[in-house]
Design a protein around this motif. Structure first.
Motif, mmCIF file in Angstrom:
data_model
loop_
_atom_site.group_PDB
_atom_site.id
_atom_site.type_symbol
_atom_site.label_atom_id
_atom_site.label_comp_id
_atom_site.label_asym_id
_atom_site.label_seq_id
_atom_site.Cartn_x
_atom_site.Cartn_y
_atom_site.Cartn_z
ATOM 1 N N ARG A 104 0.824 -1.210 0.000
ATOM 2 C CA ARG A 104 0.000 0.000 0.000
ATOM 3 C C ARG A 104 0.855 1.256 0.000
ATOM 4 N N VAL A 105 1.869 1.266 0.849
ATOM 5 C CA VAL A 105 2.743 2.440 0.935
ATOM 6 C C VAL A 105 3.484 2.643 -0.377
ATOM 7 N N ASP A 106 4.043 1.574 -0.939
ATOM 8 C CA ASP A 106 4.796 1.706 -2.184
ATOM 9 C C ASP A 106 3.894 2.140 -3.338
ATOM 10 N N GLU A 107 2.649 1.666 -3.352
ATOM 11 C CA GLU A 107 1.702 2.094 -4.393
ATOM 12 C C GLU A 107 1.393 3.586 -4.282
ATOM 13 N N LYS A 108 1.224 4.090 -3.050
ATOM 14 C CA LYS A 108 0.944 5.520 -2.847
ATOM 15 C C LYS A 108 2.131 6.378 -3.273
ATOM 16 N N ILE A 109 3.324 5.937 -2.900
ATOM 17 C CA ILE A 109 4.533 6.681 -3.271
ATOM 18 C C ILE A 109 4.685 6.714 -4.792
ATOM 19 N N HIS A 110 4.439 5.578 -5.418
ATOM 20 C CA HIS A 110 4.545 5.492 -6.878
ATOM 21 C C HIS A 110 3.510 6.390 -7.554
ATOM 22 N N ALA A 111 2.281 6.366 -7.035
ATOM 23 C CA ALA A 111 1.206 7.178 -7.626
ATOM 24 C C ALA A 111 1.491 8.673 -7.506
ATOM 25 N N LEU A 112 2.119 9.065 -6.385
ATOM 26 C CA LEU A 112 2.440 10.478 -6.177
ATOM 27 C C LEU A 112 3.696 10.909 -6.933
ATOM 28 N N GLN A 113 4.444 9.929 -7.422
ATOM 29 C CA GLN A 113 5.681 10.178 -8.165
ATOM 30 C C GLN A 113 6.632 11.099 -7.395
ATOM 31 N N ILE A 114 6.876 10.710 -6.151
ATOM 32 C CA ILE A 114 7.774 11.495 -5.303
ATOM 33 C C ILE A 114 8.881 10.612 -4.756
ATOM 34 N N GLU A 115 9.971 11.252 -4.351
ATOM 35 C CA GLU A 115 11.077 10.555 -3.705
ATOM 36 C C GLU A 115 10.852 10.588 -2.197
ATOM 37 N N VAL A 116 10.864 9.451 -1.584
ATOM 38 C CA VAL A 116 10.693 9.362 -0.135
ATOM 39 C C VAL A 116 11.936 8.687 0.449
ATOM 40 N N PRO A 117 12.624 9.356 1.383
ATOM 41 C CA PRO A 117 13.792 8.722 2.007
ATOM 42 C C PRO A 117 13.419 7.375 2.617
ATOM 43 N N GLN A 118 14.347 6.441 2.610
ATOM 44 C CA GLN A 118 14.075 5.085 3.081
ATOM 45 C C GLN A 118 13.573 5.064 4.523
ATOM 46 N N GLU A 119 14.180 5.886 5.399
ATOM 47 C CA GLU A 119 13.742 5.898 6.799
ATOM 48 C C GLU A 119 12.290 6.344 6.917
ATOM 49 N N GLN A 120 11.908 7.349 6.143
ATOM 50 C CA GLN A 120 10.520 7.821 6.170
ATOM 51 C C GLN A 120 9.579 6.774 5.590
ATOM 52 N N ARG A 121 10.017 6.100 4.524
ATOM 53 C CA ARG A 121 9.211 5.026 3.941
ATOM 54 C C ARG A 121 8.946 3.940 4.969
ATOM 55 N N MET A 122 9.967 3.553 5.730
ATOM 56 C CA MET A 122 9.802 2.531 6.754
ATOM 57 C C MET A 122 8.799 2.978 7.822
ATOM 58 N N LYS A 123 8.864 4.246 8.198
ATOM 59 C CA LYS A 123 7.903 4.764 9.179
ATOM 60 C C LYS A 123 6.480 4.672 8.633
ATOM 61 N N LEU A 124 6.313 5.003 7.358
ATOM 62 C CA LEU A 124 4.985 4.918 6.735
ATOM 63 C C LEU A 124 4.481 3.480 6.714
ATOM 64 N N ILE A 125 5.392 2.523 6.474
ATOM 65 C CA ILE A 125 4.985 1.112 6.459
ATOM 66 C C ILE A 125 4.617 0.649 7.867
ATOM 67 N N VAL A 126 5.369 1.089 8.880
ATOM 68 C CA VAL A 126 5.023 0.764 10.270
ATOM 69 C C VAL A 126 3.606 1.250 10.578
ATOM 70 N N GLU A 127 3.297 2.483 10.194
ATOM 71 C CA GLU A 127 1.970 3.057 10.452
ATOM 72 C C GLU A 127 0.886 2.305 9.690
ATOM 73 N N GLU A 128 1.168 2.009 8.421
ATOM 74 C CA GLU A 128 0.181 1.299 7.610
ATOM 75 C C GLU A 128 -0.032 -0.118 8.123
ATOM 76 N N ASN A 129 1.023 -0.729 8.660
ATOM 77 C CA ASN A 129 0.878 -2.068 9.226
ATOM 78 C C ASN A 129 -0.074 -2.067 10.426
ATOM 79 N N VAL A 130 -0.024 -1.019 11.232
ATOM 80 C CA VAL A 130 -0.966 -0.930 12.354
ATOM 81 C C VAL A 130 -2.400 -0.864 11.821
ATOM 82 N N ARG A 131 -2.624 -0.060 10.797
ATOM 83 C CA ARG A 131 -3.974 0.026 10.205
ATOM 84 C C ARG A 131 -4.404 -1.330 9.635
ATOM 85 N N LEU A 132 -3.468 -2.007 8.967
ATOM 86 C CA LEU A 132 -3.762 -3.321 8.387
ATOM 87 C C LEU A 132 -4.123 -4.332 9.465
ATOM 88 N N GLN A 133 -3.383 -4.330 10.555
ATOM 89 C CA GLN A 133 -3.664 -5.298 11.626
ATOM 90 C C GLN A 133 -5.003 -5.008 12.313
#
Length: 199
Positions: free
Chosen positions: A128-157
């Motif tokens: 989900r996070v990678d799809e959003k980043i791709h759709a927005l066509q933006i560069e996201v630092p890896q550390e920030q991407r990981m934080k977004l995945i942590v947050e999205e994982n909580v929503r998923l669970q």
């Protein structure tokens, strides 16, 4: 390390248990926690410490990456006991930044057999996070991407949690609330991501 654990227990008995003996004697007879905490097994996220709570106040289930898997009999039993027998009114799913399990979604270790299978239950958060980043066509630092995945994982669970029929039933009957939180080890603070409150 094992010896230091036993020494720590002796200090606990002398300094904490003895000073609050009545409280611990009452706990020995009955438990009445008001929150079920589903969190990561990470040793840096000690539940009672970061929430300022005492023994007996939080019923705890921990696993790699704070996952709610509907085929996990251990968690299923914890949920059933929490709702049907302890009558716990609130469930918290708490992730944390810097989660090794979430990092492993990108770089699984070749010799691991069980961890990748377990993490299948979190893979959709990464997608989900990678799809959003791709759709927005933006560069996201890896550390920030990981934080977004942590947050999205909580929503998923939280979504997975509500796939349990007895959880959904308790929520519909307005006797159960569920909450998604993320703990930031760099600040000590808990961030509220999502809540389903019925009262």
């Amino acid at each position: 390390m094992i010896t230091s654990l036993l020494d720590g227990n002796k200090r606990f008995v002398a300094e904490t248990f003895e000073k609050d003996r009545e409280y611990f004697e009452a706990l020995a007879k009955d438990q009445r926690p008001t929150v079920l905490w589903i969190g990561c097994s990470d040793s840096r996220v000690p539940v009672n410490t970061i929430t300022g709570t005492k023994a007996g106040e939080i019923f705890v289930h921990r696993n790699v990456a704070n996952i709610v898997a509907t085929n996990d009999w251990n968690l299923s039993a914890v949920l059933e006991f929490s709702i049907n027998h302890l009558n716990i009114p609130d469930i918290v799913i708490c992730g944390h930044y810097g989660c090794g399990g979430i990092h492993a979604l990108d770089a699984p270790h070749g010799d691991d057999k069980y961890i990748p299978v377990w993490l299948i239950n979190a893979y959709k958060a990464k997608e989900r996070v990678d799809e959003k980043i791709h759709a927005l066509q933006i560069e996201v630092p890896q550390e920030q991407r990981m934080k977004l995945i942590v947050e999205e994982n909580v929503r998923l669970q939280l979504e997975h949690l509500q796939e349990y029929p007895f959880v959904k039933k308790a929520m519909n009957e307005k006797i159960l609330n569920v909450h998604g939180w993320v703990y930031d080890m760099s600040t000590g603070q808990i961030r509220v991501m999502k809540s389903h409150k019925n009262r």
